[in-house]
Design a protein around this motif. Structure first.
Motif, PDB file in Angstrom:
ATOM      1  N   LEU A   1      34.342  59.231  53.176  1.00  0.00           N
ATOM      2  CA  LEU A   1      34.869  60.123  52.169  1.00  0.00           C
ATOM      3  C   LEU A   1      34.381  59.701  50.794  1.00  0.00           C
ATOM      4  N   SER A   2      34.190  60.686  49.920  1.00  0.00           N
ATOM      5  CA  SER A   2      33.904  60.370  48.536  1.00  0.00           C
ATOM      6  C   SER A   2      35.180  59.845  47.886  1.00  0.00           C
ATOM      7  N   PRO A   3      35.060  59.122  46.756  1.00  0.00           N
ATOM      8  CA  PRO A   3      36.278  58.600  46.123  1.00  0.00           C
ATOM      9  C   PRO A   3      37.290  59.683  45.787  1.00  0.00           C
ATOM     10  N   ARG A   4      36.822  60.839  45.314  1.00  0.00           N
ATOM     11  CA  ARG A   4      37.756  61.913  44.972  1.00  0.00           C
ATOM     12  C   ARG A   4      38.457  62.460  46.208  1.00  0.00           C
ATOM     13  N   LEU A   5      37.704  62.644  47.287  1.00  0.00           N
ATOM     14  CA  LEU A   5      38.314  63.163  48.505  1.00  0.00           C
ATOM     15  C   LEU A   5      39.247  62.126  49.126  1.00  0.00           C
ATOM     16  N   LEU A   6      38.886  60.858  49.020  1.00  0.00           N
ATOM     17  CA  LEU A   6      39.767  59.793  49.492  1.00  0.00           C
ATOM     18  C   LEU A   6      41.071  59.794  48.701  1.00  0.00           C
ATOM     19  N   GLN A   7      40.963  59.937  47.391  1.00  0.00           N
ATOM     20  CA  GLN A   7      42.155  60.013  46.546  1.00  0.00           C
ATOM     21  C   GLN A   7      43.000  61.224  46.915  1.00  0.00           C
ATOM     22  N   SER A   8      42.363  62.355  47.150  1.00  0.00           N
ATOM     23  CA  SER A   8      43.100  63.562  47.513  1.00  0.00           C
ATOM     24  C   SER A   8      43.842  63.384  48.826  1.00  0.00           C
ATOM     25  N   THR A   9      43.210  62.725  49.786  1.00  0.00           N
ATOM     26  CA  THR A   9      43.859  62.494  51.082  1.00  0.00           C
ATOM     27  C   THR A   9      45.102  61.624  50.932  1.00  0.00           C
ATOM     28  N   LEU A  10      44.992  60.553  50.158  1.00  0.00           N
ATOM     29  CA  LEU A  10      46.136  59.664  49.960  1.00  0.00           C
ATOM     30  C   LEU A  10      47.257  60.363  49.194  1.00  0.00           C
ATOM     31  N   PHE A  11      46.896  61.097  48.152  1.00  0.00           N
ATOM     32  CA  PHE A  11      47.913  61.766  47.350  1.00  0.00           C
ATOM     33  C   PHE A  11      48.618  62.850  48.158  1.00  0.00           C
ATOM     34  N   ALA A  12      47.873  63.561  49.000  1.00  0.00           N
ATOM     35  CA  ALA A  12      48.497  64.592  49.828  1.00  0.00           C
ATOM     36  C   ALA A  12      49.488  63.974  50.813  1.00  0.00           C
ATOM     37  N   ALA A  13      49.119  62.841  51.408  1.00  0.00           N
ATOM     38  CA  ALA A  13      50.043  62.161  52.324  1.00  0.00           C
ATOM     39  C   ALA A  13      51.290  61.689  51.587  1.00  0.00           C
ATOM     40  N   CYS A  14      51.109  61.222  50.365  1.00  0.00           N
ATOM     41  CA  CYS A  14      52.254  60.766  49.574  1.00  0.00           C
ATOM     42  C   CYS A  14      53.149  61.941  49.185  1.00  0.00           C
ATOM     43  N   ILE A  15      52.543  63.075  48.865  1.00  0.00           N
ATOM     44  CA  ILE A  15      53.327  64.266  48.520  1.00  0.00           C
ATOM     45  C   ILE A  15      54.159  64.720  49.711  1.00  0.00           C
ATOM     46  N   ASN A  16      53.592  64.662  50.897  1.00  0.00           N
ATOM     47  CA  ASN A  16      54.361  65.022  52.092  1.00  0.00           C
ATOM     48  C   ASN A  16      55.558  64.096  52.278  1.00  0.00           C
ATOM     49  N   LYS A  17      55.378  62.814  52.004  1.00  0.00           N
ATOM     50  CA  LYS A  17      56.488  61.873  52.160  1.00  0.00           C
ATOM     51  C   LYS A  17      57.560  62.061  51.094  1.00  0.00           C
ATOM     52  N   LEU A  18      57.188  62.623  49.958  1.00  0.00           N
ATOM     53  CA  LEU A  18      58.181  62.871  48.921  1.00  0.00           C
ATOM     54  C   LEU A  18      59.174  63.957  49.319  1.00  0.00           C
ATOM     55  N   GLN A  19      58.886  64.665  50.404  1.00  0.00           N
ATOM     56  CA  GLN A  19      59.853  65.637  50.910  1.00  0.00           C
ATOM     57  C   GLN A  19      60.978  64.952  51.681  1.00  0.00           C
ATOM     58  N   PHE A  20      60.814  63.659  52.016  1.00  0.00           N
ATOM     59  CA  PHE A  20      61.866  62.917  52.698  1.00  0.00           C
ATOM     60  C   PHE A  20      63.046  62.699  51.748  1.00  0.00           C
ATOM     61  N   SER A  21      64.116  62.181  52.315  1.00  0.00           N
ATOM     62  CA  SER A  21      65.243  61.761  51.491  1.00  0.00           C
ATOM     63  C   SER A  21      64.806  60.609  50.586  1.00  0.00           C
ATOM     64  N   LEU A  22      65.283  60.616  49.349  1.00  0.00           N
ATOM     65  CA  LEU A  22      64.952  59.565  48.387  1.00  0.00           C
ATOM     66  C   LEU A  22      66.140  58.642  48.139  1.00  0.00           C
ATOM     67  N   LYS A  23      67.046  58.599  49.080  1.00  0.00           N
ATOM     68  CA  LYS A  23      68.172  57.672  48.984  1.00  0.00           C
ATOM     69  C   LYS A  23      67.675  56.244  49.187  1.00  0.00           C
ATOM     70  N   ASN A  24      68.200  55.338  48.403  1.00  0.00           N
ATOM     71  CA  ASN A  24      67.806  53.934  48.509  1.00  0.00           C
ATOM     72  C   ASN A  24      68.550  53.290  49.678  1.00  0.00           C
ATOM     73  N   VAL A  25      67.825  52.976  50.756  1.00  0.00           N
ATOM     74  CA  VAL A  25      68.438  52.354  51.932  1.00  0.00           C
ATOM     75  C   VAL A  25      68.112  50.868  52.013  1.00  0.00           C
ATOM     76  N   SER A  26      67.495  50.327  50.977  1.00  0.00           N
ATOM     77  CA  SER A  26      67.218  48.894  50.951  1.00  0.00           C
ATOM     78  C   SER A  26      68.424  48.157  50.376  1.00  0.00           C
ATOM     79  N   ASP A  27      68.349  46.836  50.386  1.00  0.00           N
ATOM     80  CA  ASP A  27      69.425  46.011  49.834  1.00  0.00           C
ATOM     81  C   ASP A  27      69.244  45.744  48.340  1.00  0.00           C
ATOM     82  N   VAL A  28      68.193  46.291  47.751  1.00  0.00           N
ATOM     83  CA  VAL A  28      67.868  46.019  46.352  1.00  0.00           C
ATOM     84  C   VAL A  28      68.231  47.240  45.509  1.00  0.00           C
ATOM     85  N   PRO A  29      69.077  47.101  44.487  1.00  0.00           N
ATOM     86  CA  PRO A  29      69.369  48.255  43.617  1.00  0.00           C
ATOM     87  C   PRO A  29      68.148  48.626  42.785  1.00  0.00           C
TER      88      PRO A  29
END
Length: 590
Positions: free
Chosen positions: A264-292
């Motif tokens: 992949l070119s750097p731009r297409l690689l960046q687009s692939t990663l950002f798209a995957a991250c955008i999909n994950k942002l549809q998940f719940s954003l509740k903090n389930v870790s032990d760290v506030p």
């Protein structure tokens, strides 16, 4: 992709989706989102203004047909397609919609839509659909219906008694089991899953596998039962050969052959990663870790909006850095400046450059207050974000990733997964940096609480409790947690998981940081080392004394108590027997 640039108008009622899609698309060369619209009226007005300015400025419309649960919005979407085709007959329309009803899609095609792609499709497929439409073709994504769970029965089987009933019962049961099994398998792959929950899910998975086997045995005849598929062993390709400058033929070694080049070119690689991250942002954003976390005080929609904005600003920064053609060494030197610029740009756009609030009898600018102490934010949060240099180098220069004691070639799926983890941690930490000055200077302002805060954290008492928790976190990190992570050669990273924001641990060599520890953090590492040195010996001593105590209690004290008890019982029995004889022989008792 075609060399012809894609200049599109994006029409969707969801502002978060528009922002995420825009970030993903603009990272790809030759794609530009000219304007956005939330309603059909805004879309028609925007297109009319563009047509007056330059009729060739837009060559594609990407349209959400309507809410999948609302017939009225779907009908409005069909009317908008009809109006667009009447006003701009040569302008192709791509439906990017959550609506998957065949009748509605067919109606949209009849009204003039040129293509359809469901929401959730990969960015690569979406770009392909856009390219086809701009090139004068059409693209209609069809929903494939899987038939793996209900294979057709043979004529002999269909003649068996109750064959149809058994087939329906088996298909229904297997379908439910496979769906549940897939969901549990995905949950088991969630980062940061607690050990107890992982054990429970693993047990449920074993139960489902057993239930599937029993269902096949009870409801299928031997002729109907699925046959085990033979294991396909891939053939080993012949060693690669290539000529050297001296004319010799050299056989490539195993390492050379197994290391794939970047695809992949750097731009297409960046687009692939950002798209995957955008999909994950549809998940719940509740903090389930032990760290506030600082962003825990925000409502979920505000968290998501902030994270989308950071992703957009990061994309713009990467474009600027790519044009500057900086080297890997310069990138490491500029890392603090890059993070500070990202933080300041996000604060300015998220709260509004000229936004003002009333504090008492005076009006103040929010951004000026939040940006008044950048050095503290840089020291407390931004400089401590791990693996930022590696992530930037991967996105800009496509360097191989060295993380968790493993080297991942650039462009491979494993490298993208690791880069995605680093990107998610960067977004969450920068979001914390955006919220921290707000909690320091404007935490209890009513206008801020109404616009941003979670309903459970709007009272003054809850806000102060939340700030105290964060204060304790900073102290523990400064004196204990960071020293322990350095001593254990690891980083704690925040990631987006289906159940919320979780933490994972990755290995990283940190000997240089360990050598620089002083004061309390150094004492913490010495205590940990002393505990590691003394713990096995202490456990052995305690085990020895424990076994000795058990021996004394069971063999000596226990037996002694047993003898005493037996003597008491025998004594009581002897006394009773003597009393009976005495009463029998005593004449006075008669």
């Amino acid at each position: 992709m075609s060399d012809r640039p894609l200049k599109l108008v994006l029409i969707d009622h969801d502002p978060i989706f528009r922002l995420g899609l825009r970030v993903a698309l603009e990272a790809i060369p030759n794609i530009q989102v000219v304007t956005e619209a939330a309603t059909d009226t805004e879309a028609l007005q925007a297109l009319a203004a563009i047509a007056q300015q330059d009729p060739n400025l837009v060559n594609l419309v990407v349209l959400e047909l309507g809410d999948s649960r609302s017939i009225d919005t779907q009908q409005q979407g069909l009317q908008l397609i009809q109006q667009l085709k009447a006003s701009y007959p040569t302008l192709p329309i791509l439906l990017l919609s959550s609506v998957q009803t065949t009748g509605i899609i067919t109606a949209a095609k009849a009204f003039g839509a040129d293509g359809y792609c469901p929401k959730g499709a990969a960015v690569a497929e979406l770009v392909t659909a856009m390219t086809e439409l701009v090139s004068g073709n059409s693209y209609w994504r069809e929903t494939a219906v899987s038939t793996e769970l209900s294979p057709p029965l043979s004529t002999t089987v269909s003649r068996l008694p109750l064959a149809q009933f058994r087939q329906n019962l088996h298909t229904s049961g297997i379908g439910y089991i496979e769906t549940t099994l897939k969901a549990i398998t995905e949950q088991l792959q969630t980062p940061g899953l607690p050990i107890l929950e992982r054990a429970i899910l693993a047990g449920r998975r074993r139960e489902l596998l057993t239930a599937r086997w029993l269902l096949n045995q009870l409801l299928l005849t031997p002729q109907e039962q699925p046959q085990p598929q033979p294991e396909i062993i891939p053939s080993v390709p012949p060693p690669a050969v290539f000529p050297t400058p001296s004319g010799e033929i050299v056989i490539a070694d195993e390492t050379t052959r197994l290391t794939p080049p970047p695809l992949l070119s750097p731009r297409l690689l960046q687009s692939t990663l950002f798209a995957a991250c955008i999909n994950k942002l549809q998940f719940s954003l509740k903090n389930v870790s032990d760290v506030p976390l600082e962003i825990d005080i925000f409502r979920e929609d505000k968290k998501r909006e902030l994270l989308y904005l950071i992703l957009q600003k990061l994309s713009q920064q990467l474009d600027d850095l790519r044009e500057a053609q900086i080297t890997d060494r310069q990138l490491l030197e500029l890392k603090p400046i890059i993070l500070n610029d990202l933080w300041q740009a996000t604060v300015t756009d998220f709260f509004g450059k000229f936004s003002r609030i009333e504090i008492g009898d005076r009006s103040v600018e929010v951004v000026n207050i939040l940006l008044q102490n950048p050095a503290a934010i840089q020291t407390a949060i931004l400089n401590k974000i791990p693996l930022v240099g590696e992530l930037l180098s991967y996105l800009l220069l496509q360097t191989d990733l060295q993380i968790d004691n493993t080297s991942y070639p650039a462009g491979t799926s494993d490298a993208n997964c690791q880069a995605e983890i680093m990107l998610e941690n960067l977004l969450i930490q920068v979001a914390n940096a955006v919220v921290q000055p707000l909690l320091n200077y404007l935490a209890d302002v009513e206008q801020i609480k109404q616009n941003f805060y979670d309903r459970k954290l709007i009272s003054t008492r809850e806000i102060e409790r939340f700030r105290n928790d964060l204060s304790w976190k900073y102290r523990l990190n400064a004196y204990v947690n960071e020293a322990r992570e350095i001593f254990e050669s690891r980083y704690e990273l925040f990631v987006f998981a289906p159940r919320g924001i979780a933490t994972i641990s990755v290995y990283a060599p940190r000997n240089a940081e360990l050598a620089q520890l002083t004061g309390i953090p150094l004492v913490v590492t010495l205590i940990l080392e002393f505990r590691d040195a003394i713990a096995p010996r202490l456990q052995s001593v305690l085990a020895f004394f424990g076994s000795g105590i058990v021996f004394v209690l069971t063999q000596i004290v226990g037996r002694g108590l047993g003898l005493i008890g037996r003597g008491i019982i025998q004594g009581i029995g002897s006394v009773s027997f003597s009393e009976k004889n005495f009463k029998r022989d005593n004449p006075r008792s008669k």
